[in-house]
Write an enzyme that holds these catalytic residues in place. Structure first.
Site, PDB file in Angstrom:
ATOM      1  N   ARG A 101     -17.605 -11.938 -17.831  1.00 27.99           N
ATOM      2  CA  ARG A 101     -17.256 -13.158 -18.577  1.00 27.99           C
ATOM      3  C   ARG A 101     -16.870 -12.923 -19.890  1.00 27.99           C
ATOM      4  O   ARG A 101     -18.130 -12.463 -20.403  1.00 27.99           O
ATOM      5  CB  ARG A 101     -18.354 -14.162 -18.143  1.00 27.99           C
ATOM      6  N   HIS A 128      -9.489 -18.285 -14.781  1.00 30.91           N
ATOM      7  CA  HIS A 128     -10.815 -18.428 -14.123  1.00 30.91           C
ATOM      8  C   HIS A 128     -10.495 -18.575 -12.743  1.00 30.91           C
ATOM      9  O   HIS A 128     -10.757 -19.250 -11.810  1.00 30.91           O
ATOM     10  CB  HIS A 128     -11.438 -19.818 -14.563  1.00 30.91           C
ATOM     11  N   GLN A 131     -13.073 -19.665  -9.737  1.00 32.81           N
ATOM     12  CA  GLN A 131     -12.997 -20.986  -9.908  1.00 32.81           C
ATOM     13  C   GLN A 131     -12.078 -21.435  -8.639  1.00 32.81           C
ATOM     14  O   GLN A 131     -12.197 -22.284  -7.990  1.00 32.81           O
ATOM     15  CB  GLN A 131     -13.057 -21.693 -11.021  1.00 32.81           C
ATOM     16  N   ASP A 223     -11.722 -30.912 -16.468  1.00 30.02           N
ATOM     17  CA  ASP A 223     -12.370 -29.979 -16.905  1.00 30.02           C
ATOM     18  C   ASP A 223     -12.835 -30.422 -18.367  1.00 30.02           C
ATOM     19  O   ASP A 223     -12.184 -31.461 -18.670  1.00 30.02           O
ATOM     20  CB  ASP A 223     -11.522 -28.598 -16.782  1.00 30.02           C
ATOM     21  N   CYS A 263     -14.729 -28.216 -12.341  1.00 32.97           N
ATOM     22  CA  CYS A 263     -15.395 -26.900 -11.962  1.00 32.97           C
ATOM     23  C   CYS A 263     -16.782 -26.985 -12.458  1.00 32.97           C
ATOM     24  O   CYS A 263     -17.665 -26.060 -12.074  1.00 32.97           O
ATOM     25  CB  CYS A 263     -14.628 -25.974 -12.868  1.00 32.97           C
ATOM     26  N   ARG A 291     -18.287 -21.686  -4.756  1.00 31.53           N
ATOM     27  CA  ARG A 291     -18.307 -20.479  -5.660  1.00 31.53           C
ATOM     28  C   ARG A 291     -18.979 -19.502  -4.874  1.00 31.53           C
ATOM     29  O   ARG A 291     -18.408 -18.307  -4.860  1.00 31.53           O
ATOM     30  CB  ARG A 291     -19.009 -20.583  -6.979  1.00 31.53           C
TER      31      ARG A 291
HETATM   32  N1   CP Z   1     -17.705 -23.505 -13.164  1.00 31.54           N
HETATM   33  C1   CP Z   1     -18.546 -22.431 -13.658  1.00 31.54           C
HETATM   34  O1   CP Z   1     -17.749 -21.346 -13.837  1.00 31.54           O
HETATM   35  O2   CP Z   1     -19.565 -22.727 -14.077  1.00 31.54           O
HETATM   36  P1   CP Z   1     -20.484 -21.886 -15.094  1.00 31.54           P
HETATM   37  O3   CP Z   1     -19.986 -21.798 -16.553  1.00 31.54           O
HETATM   38  O4   CP Z   1     -22.094 -22.342 -15.069  1.00 31.54           O
HETATM   39  O5   CP Z   1     -20.485 -20.489 -14.535  1.00 31.54           O
HETATM   40  N1  NVA Z   2     -12.707 -24.351 -19.404  1.00 28.59           N
HETATM   41  C1  NVA Z   2     -14.402 -24.382 -19.309  1.00 28.59           C
HETATM   42  C2  NVA Z   2     -14.863 -23.748 -18.023  1.00 28.59           C
HETATM   43  C3  NVA Z   2     -16.211 -23.584 -17.838  1.00 28.59           C
HETATM   44  C4  NVA Z   2     -16.338 -23.307 -16.503  1.00 28.59           C
HETATM   45  C5  NVA Z   2     -14.504 -23.145 -20.511  1.00 28.59           C
HETATM   46  O1  NVA Z   2     -13.886 -22.133 -20.412  1.00 28.59           O
HETATM   47  O2  NVA Z   2     -15.656 -23.453 -21.035  1.00 28.59           O
END
Ligand code: CP
Ligand code: NVA
Length: 305
Positions: A101, A128, A131, A223, A263, A291
């Protein structure tokens, strides 16, 4: 060896195959059947940003498949203590799969370039894809089909929206995006996300009006308005996105059997109201659980097939 950095890394048929594996693994888990296809395998998980779902689903998923996962947070000093290249080479000499990440999409590409094992994108500023796998799995569970489903995304054309649009074009959904001016996809990005040969059934609708987007929609998705890393834009974004809240009034303008997806994490009271989040129409918890199953499908596909 394959990576999963964006959905461009898999074909439509491979996408379907991952979803198929995910459904089988979910069913087996619910029946209490255990197998250990990834026995002895270790995943290294690098996190430059916070997470609940991504960490827990990968860690639990690896455990259920007979393997293990290791959390690597700020202590590794990603890109600071040593170069991304050195991290990729060293980590991939010891583990069997890397999940990352990252703050910047370029970092995920760089890790993949130098890694000797498969690399999975667990969210960057641009994509993502994990997701999207879970979201498509959820749509299939709810409607028994993916192709031809009308999907309305309300809000910021961000990383999540990008992977969803790419999924729509690969799997043949009708994708409507309602976003304020300045927060839509740039034309070049839009062309890239749609790709050169969208699947039959794919349609795109771009609008500034949430009511227009949700008309006849099976799925209403939103989102956060402020993604991780955009905290300094919070005040401005809250103002611009205020008319894009998913609330009961908006949900009333969709199909009767429409579902709400998010998400998560959600900023209740901003992009979505409590009323919608807690309504029977909301499948956000089922979606979050998926997930786990979707990524188990991905892991088995990446490491075994
Ligand atoms: N949706 C998602 O990726 O959640 P987290 O940021 O908690 O991993
Ligand atoms: N768009 C959000 C998604 C979190 C899962 C972010 O990048 O923070």
């Amino acid at each position: 060896m394959r990576h999963f950095i964006t959905l461009n890394d898999i074909s439509a048929a491979e996408y379907q195959r991952i979803l198929e594996l995910a459904a089988v693994l979910k069913k087996e888990l619910k029946q209490g059947k255990m197998s250990a296809p990834l026995a002895g395998k270790m995943m290294g998980m690098i996190f430059e940003k916070p997470s609940l779902r991504t960490r827990v689903s990968f860690e639990t998923g690896m455990f259920q498949l007979g393997g293990s996962a290791m959390f690597l947070g700020s202590e590794i000093g990603f890109g600071k203590r040593e170069s991304v290249k050195d991290i990729a080479e060293v980590l991939s000499s010891m583990v069997d799969v890397i999940m990352l990440r990252a703050l910047r999409h370029k970092s995920a590409e760089e890790i993949a370039r130098y890694s000797r094992c498969p690399v999975i994108n667990g969210l960057t500023d641009q994509a993502h894809p994990c997701q999207a796998l879970a979201d498509m799995m959820t749509i299939y569970e709810v409607f028994g089909q993916i192709q031809g489903i009308k999907f309305a995304y309300i809000g910021d054309a961000n990383n999540v929206a990008a992977s969803l649009l790419r999924s729509a074009s690969k799997l043949g959904l009708k994708f409507a995006l309602a976003a304020p001016e300045g927060f839509q996809f740039e034309p070049a990005r839009l062309t890239e996300l749609i790709g050169t040969s969208p699947a039959a059934g794919f349609e795109i609708q771009l609008t500034g009006d949430p009511a227009e987007a949700v008309k006849d929609a099976h799925v209403v998705y939103t989102d956060v308005w402020v993604s991780m890393g955009q905290e300094n834009e919070e005040e401005h974004r809250k103002k611009v996105f205020a008319p894009y809240q998913v609330n009961t009034g908006l949900m009333r303008q969709t199909r009767k059997d429409a579902v709400f997806l998010h998400c998560l994490p959600a900023r209740r009271g901003l992009e979505v109201t409590d009323e919608v989040m807690d309504s029977p129409q909301s499948k956000a918890v089922q979606q979050a659980e998926n997930r786990l199953h979707a990524q188990k499908g991905l892991l088995v596909w990446l490491l075994q097939e």
